[in-house]
Design a protein around this motif. Sequence first.
Motif, PDB file in Angstrom:
ATOM      1  N   ILE A 103      -4.995  -3.185   4.421  1.00 36.12           N
ATOM      2  CA  ILE A 103      -3.692  -3.514   3.849  1.00 36.12           C
ATOM      3  C   ILE A 103      -3.348  -2.528   2.731  1.00 36.12           C
ATOM      4  O   ILE A 103      -2.218  -2.040   2.637  1.00 36.12           O
ATOM      5  N   ALA A 104      -4.328  -2.222   1.897  1.00 41.48           N
ATOM      6  CA  ALA A 104      -4.100  -1.268   0.806  1.00 41.48           C
ATOM      7  C   ALA A 104      -3.750   0.106   1.350  1.00 41.48           C
ATOM      8  O   ALA A 104      -2.807   0.760   0.877  1.00 41.48           O
ATOM      9  N   ILE A 113      -0.227   2.118   0.676  1.00 46.76           N
ATOM     10  CA  ILE A 113      -0.129   3.423   0.007  1.00 46.76           C
ATOM     11  C   ILE A 113       0.604   4.422   0.895  1.00 46.76           C
ATOM     12  O   ILE A 113       1.511   5.141   0.434  1.00 46.76           O
ATOM     13  N   VAL A 114       0.232   4.481   2.172  1.00 48.21           N
ATOM     14  CA  VAL A 114       0.898   5.401   3.097  1.00 48.21           C
ATOM     15  C   VAL A 114       2.379   5.077   3.217  1.00 48.21           C
ATOM     16  O   VAL A 114       3.233   5.976   3.178  1.00 48.21           O
ATOM     17  N   ILE A 144      -7.696   1.661  -6.673  1.00 49.70           N
ATOM     18  CA  ILE A 144      -6.900   2.706  -6.023  1.00 49.70           C
ATOM     19  C   ILE A 144      -6.837   3.925  -6.942  1.00 49.70           C
ATOM     20  O   ILE A 144      -6.480   3.810  -8.119  1.00 49.70           O
ATOM     21  N   GLY A 145      -7.201   5.059  -6.396  1.00 44.78           N
ATOM     22  CA  GLY A 145      -7.061   6.320  -7.128  1.00 44.78           C
ATOM     23  C   GLY A 145      -6.191   7.280  -6.337  1.00 44.78           C
ATOM     24  O   GLY A 145      -6.394   7.444  -5.131  1.00 44.78           O
ATOM     25  N   ILE A 146      -5.208   7.881  -6.989  1.00 36.79           N
ATOM     26  CA  ILE A 146      -4.307   8.812  -6.316  1.00 36.79           C
ATOM     27  C   ILE A 146      -4.177  10.081  -7.156  1.00 36.79           C
ATOM     28  O   ILE A 146      -3.818  10.025  -8.341  1.00 36.79           O
ATOM     29  N   ASN A 169       6.340   1.122  -5.855  1.00 38.10           N
ATOM     30  CA  ASN A 169       6.499   0.996  -4.401  1.00 38.10           C
ATOM     31  C   ASN A 169       5.230   0.499  -3.719  1.00 38.10           C
ATOM     32  O   ASN A 169       5.296  -0.280  -2.765  1.00 38.10           O
ATOM     33  N   ILE A 170       4.065   0.914  -4.211  1.00 35.44           N
ATOM     34  CA  ILE A 170       2.811   0.396  -3.658  1.00 35.44           C
ATOM     35  C   ILE A 170       2.718  -1.108  -3.883  1.00 35.44           C
ATOM     36  O   ILE A 170       2.336  -1.859  -2.977  1.00 35.44           O
ATOM     37  N   PHE A 171       3.067  -1.565  -5.066  1.00 34.12           N
ATOM     38  CA  PHE A 171       3.009  -3.003  -5.349  1.00 34.12           C
ATOM     39  C   PHE A 171       3.880  -3.797  -4.381  1.00 34.12           C
ATOM     40  O   PHE A 171       3.469  -4.842  -3.865  1.00 34.12           O
ATOM     41  N   MET A 172       5.077  -3.312  -4.140  1.00 37.13           N
ATOM     42  CA  MET A 172       6.002  -4.045  -3.256  1.00 37.13           C
ATOM     43  C   MET A 172       5.522  -4.025  -1.810  1.00 37.13           C
ATOM     44  O   MET A 172       5.572  -5.047  -1.110  1.00 37.13           O
TER      45      MET A 172
END
Length: 325
Positions: A154-155, A159-160, A206-208, A241-244
């Motif tokens: 799901i994560a 992210i994608v 999460i690391g980006i 946007n990741i949170f949503m």
Amino acid sequence: MRDKIIEIILNNQDEFTSGEILSKQLGVSRAAIWKHIKSLREEGYNIESVNKKGYRLIEKPGDLLTYKNISHELNTKFIGNKIIHFNTIASTNDYAKEIASSLEEGTVIISEEQTKGKGRLGRQWHSKINEGIWMSIVLKPDIIPYKAPFITLIAGASIVSALNKLGANTLIKWPNDIILNNKKISGILTELSAEIERVNHIVLGIGINVKTMEFSQEISDIATSLYKEDFKMSRVDIVRNIFMEFEELYMDYINNNCKEKTLNICRKYSAIIGKDIYTLKGDSKELVRCLDINEDGNLVVQTKDKIIKEIMSGEVSIRGIKGYI
């Protein structure tokens, strides 16, 4: 108080807000408002003050990973409702695990820098100050522990989806790496605290790599960043946007046991389905053809002897036949 002040100013970005109005709305003196404005400027907010007009934001603060910025225009029910922000920390995951029992679900620990960031299998994650997104989300799903690994998918899907909607062209290297131009820009570390039949909490790290331009020799062949690949994005926009995206997919899974949308994203943006890959476990290495991701989120592969088998996340590492992917 500062949160309330900046929220009012953010909601009136193009207009001045007078000190008198702020004073009346918040029930404090104009001198107190001025002190808070000075503190906000020190945090990096470019606030203009004009005599007899008041205060306004000169430019949108797109790169400060504070609750004030992220929560502005954030449309979620609980993910990111509380954000604990650090300038520096050893590890957001370690801190989240220490205090998870006292936190509400959806609380986020986020830092501008990690000094002891870590990835899967205990590997070091380089987390330089202001160059990326280093955060952990605390989750408390009412599920049986064996269902927890799907949350990593799901994560990845979240992210994608978020990055691609913002203009990047990212893929997922099952189960927890995000790829851009055949190099890694993001990793996911899911850590579980559970009893036999119940989950106590999950810490989703999460690391980006967003702005990093230089990588150590050790990882320069496999790692990159959004900026290095010429995708200039606001860190705040990415996080929001990741949170949503995550909340929607997560609630579908927890409330309805619905996996379809997540699986469709993971399959559509897979970096390995249809390819020959190596699976690595300890000192052993096996060449297989990646066929699919099944309903449980496991990787379906075919061996050179035409045997079809499943691989669960955490069992092996994956490499492409010519390099990282």
